[in-house]
Motif scaffolding. Structure first.
Motif, mmCIF file in Angstrom:
data_model
loop_
_atom_site.group_PDB
_atom_site.id
_atom_site.type_symbol
_atom_site.label_atom_id
_atom_site.label_comp_id
_atom_site.label_asym_id
_atom_site.label_seq_id
_atom_site.Cartn_x
_atom_site.Cartn_y
_atom_site.Cartn_z
ATOM 1 N N TYR A 13 -49.797 11.544 -11.561
ATOM 2 C CA TYR A 13 -50.812 10.861 -10.525
ATOM 3 C C TYR A 13 -51.677 9.826 -11.321
ATOM 4 O O TYR A 13 -51.965 9.847 -12.496
ATOM 5 N N ASP A 15 -54.686 7.829 -12.768
ATOM 6 C CA ASP A 15 -55.881 8.201 -13.240
ATOM 7 C C ASP A 15 -57.159 8.031 -12.012
ATOM 8 O O ASP A 15 -57.264 7.053 -11.617
ATOM 9 N N ALA A 16 -58.125 9.030 -11.799
ATOM 10 C CA ALA A 16 -59.206 8.939 -11.095
ATOM 11 C C ALA A 16 -60.323 9.598 -12.085
ATOM 12 O O ALA A 16 -60.187 10.691 -12.503
ATOM 13 N N ASP A 35 -51.800 22.339 -9.565
ATOM 14 C CA ASP A 35 -51.889 21.236 -8.400
ATOM 15 C C ASP A 35 -51.796 21.889 -7.141
ATOM 16 O O ASP A 35 -51.211 21.430 -6.079
ATOM 17 N N TYR A 42 -57.727 12.911 -6.123
ATOM 18 C CA TYR A 42 -56.456 13.038 -6.311
ATOM 19 C C TYR A 42 -56.070 13.895 -5.150
ATOM 20 O O TYR A 42 -56.625 14.491 -4.411
ATOM 21 N N THR A 44 -53.149 16.715 -3.301
ATOM 22 C CA THR A 44 -52.808 18.058 -3.605
ATOM 23 C C THR A 44 -51.350 18.129 -3.225
ATOM 24 O O THR A 44 -51.057 18.226 -1.965
ATOM 25 N N ILE A 57 -55.734 11.266 -0.407
ATOM 26 C CA ILE A 57 -56.658 11.528 -1.693
ATOM 27 C C ILE A 57 -57.880 12.538 -1.178
ATOM 28 O O ILE A 57 -58.465 12.361 -0.142
ATOM 29 N N THR A 61 -63.819 18.656 -4.451
ATOM 30 C CA THR A 61 -63.111 19.524 -5.481
ATOM 31 C C THR A 61 -63.227 21.125 -5.136
ATOM 32 O O THR A 61 -64.490 21.252 -4.745
ATOM 33 N N GLY A 77 -56.163 16.161 -16.194
ATOM 34 C CA GLY A 77 -54.859 16.161 -15.341
ATOM 35 C C GLY A 77 -54.509 17.254 -14.590
ATOM 36 O O GLY A 77 -55.017 18.500 -14.687
ATOM 37 N N LYS A 78 -53.619 17.182 -13.288
ATOM 38 C CA LYS A 78 -53.306 18.138 -12.549
ATOM 39 C C LYS A 78 -51.930 18.534 -13.115
ATOM 40 O O LYS A 78 -51.113 17.505 -13.353
#
Length: 398
Positions: A13, A15-16, A35, A42, A44, A57, A61, A77-78
């Motif tokens: 994905y 980056d955020a 994920d 991000y 899912t 998105i 969370t 990261g996922k």
């Protein structure tokens, strides 16, 4: 993701930014997230192209991830998961398969395959996974890691893609006991059933018989190594009819998996990967009578295990029947191994009790884990005891 991913464990994905506390009990540790769990900024994907396409998105969370970030862990990261989390193999027909850093010629196990690979491959210090039928415990054993399936309901699964809600739990991986315990201390409050310093120990002889002979011998030797420090376990036979437990688990998981994903599958007819397709086809056929029989078996087994362990008992058993199967194994061989493994893995799922797998040995150069099951609500003290047990029991590899 801004670093190399030689084990193909992360979903690529964009980056955020994900904020974390500067200081806290997990400060300095990096965190990977399966994920299935929402992370703000991000999508899912749940290992499914269809779910990913519909995701969008996320603007919030998942609470368990948020708790780790607040404790100071830094998100990196996922991670990949088996399709809709409905596999124990770590092989996704759509997005590929992570590499097992501990045994590259063998499968990672799933469905928390990417999370295991990220930790075993030292790309993250800790990683969140989920465990319905063994999806943390199996890959942890295959990768030489600590892993936990907590008491059912102990940790939140809000904002997490479901499979079978009465069996689903979050869990996590770590390479060493100190980090593993730090996560437990950050996530769990006080135990409702705190284990004593020296719990009563039981060894499930019928569960050891489910392992292949070579693995059984190795793991029984591991148990012997711990006796001088932690005491002699009492041998017990846990299940009068192990097949009945296996089918109870299959029926409950199948009925709930179809309730979670069946409407989506029927409406959109997505191409499902090998094994996953067949498991959902089975899930659709589970009858009311089978589900009711499964629930009755679950209730009676939970009561039996509760009587055995009380508030101060710990059960010792193999995590898996053997080391991870070879990647080259046929789908039919993997399915046969999965069905054998479920006879070990279903115990914690049906009871709702916590299970910790610890890295204690190797066979044919691949890791082999041993498991401890404690009373429901003993999670934090079970982790502490498991870390002690690992130190006392591990076969040291030069």
């Amino acid at each position: 993701m801004t670093f190399d991913d030689p084990f193909r464990c992360f979903v690529p994905y964009p980056d955020a930014p994900v904020k974390h506390a500067v200081a806290g009990p997990l400060s300095g540790l990096t965190l990977a997230v399966k994920d299935l769990f929402d992370v703000k900024g991000y999508p899912t994907g749940a290992g499914s192209p269809l779910v990913l396409a519909q995701s969008g998105i996320k603007d919030k969370t998942a609470p368990i991830v948020k708790d780790l970030l607040k404790a100071g862990a830094r998100f990196v990261g996922k991670t990949h998961t088996d399709e809709l989390a409905f596999s124990l193999n770590g092989q996704n027909a759509h997005f590929g398969s992570p590499i097992n850093p501990a045994a590259p010629e063998r499968i990672t196990g799933g469905s928390s395959c990417g999370s295991m690979a990220a930790v075993a491959g030292r790309l993250a210090d800790i990683a969140i996974g989920s465990d319905t039928g063994g999806s943390v415990r199996a890959p942890a054993s295959y990768g030489g890691l600590f892993g936990i399936r907590p008491s059912h309901g102990r940790l939140s699964l809000k904002r997490t893609w479901p499979l079978a809600p009465s069996l689903d739990t979050p869990g996590w991986f770590a390479r060493d006991g100190e980090v593993f315990a730090r996560v437990a201390n950050a996530l769990f409050g006080p135990d409702k059933a705190e284990l004593p310093e020296t719990p009563r120990l039981f060894i499930a002889d019928d569960m050891f018989a489910q392992a292949v002979p070579e693995a059984e011998t190795i793991l029984r030797n591991v148990v012997q190594r711990a006796i001088p420090e932690l005491g002699q376990p009492e041998g017990v036979k846990l299940a009068r009819d192990l097949d009945a437990l296996y089918w109870a688990f299959r029926w409950i998981q199948g009925r709930e998996a179809w309730a979670s994903d069946g409407a989506m599958i029927e409406r959109f007819a997505p191409p499902l990967g090998p094994g996953v397709k067949e498991r959902f086809a089975f899930s659709k056929t589970v009858t009311d009578a089978e589900y009711a029989k499964g629930e009755a078996t679950r209730k009676s087994f939970r009561a039996k295990l509760s009587r055995l362990l009380g508030q101060d008992g710990v059960l010792i058993l193999p995590t898996m029947p053997d080391v991870a199967p070879l990647i080259a194994a046929k789908e039919s061989e993997l399915e046969d191994f999965r069905n054998r493994a479920l006879r070990l893995l279903c115990l914690a799922g049906l009871s709702g009790f916590p299970q910790v797998t610890i890295p204690v040995a190797q066979r044919e150069g691949a890791p082999l884990g041993l498991s401890l099951i404690g009373p429901k609500g003993s999670d934090r003290s079970l982790v502490a005891f498991a870390v002690r047990y690992e130190r006392a029991a591990r076969i040291r590899i030069a």
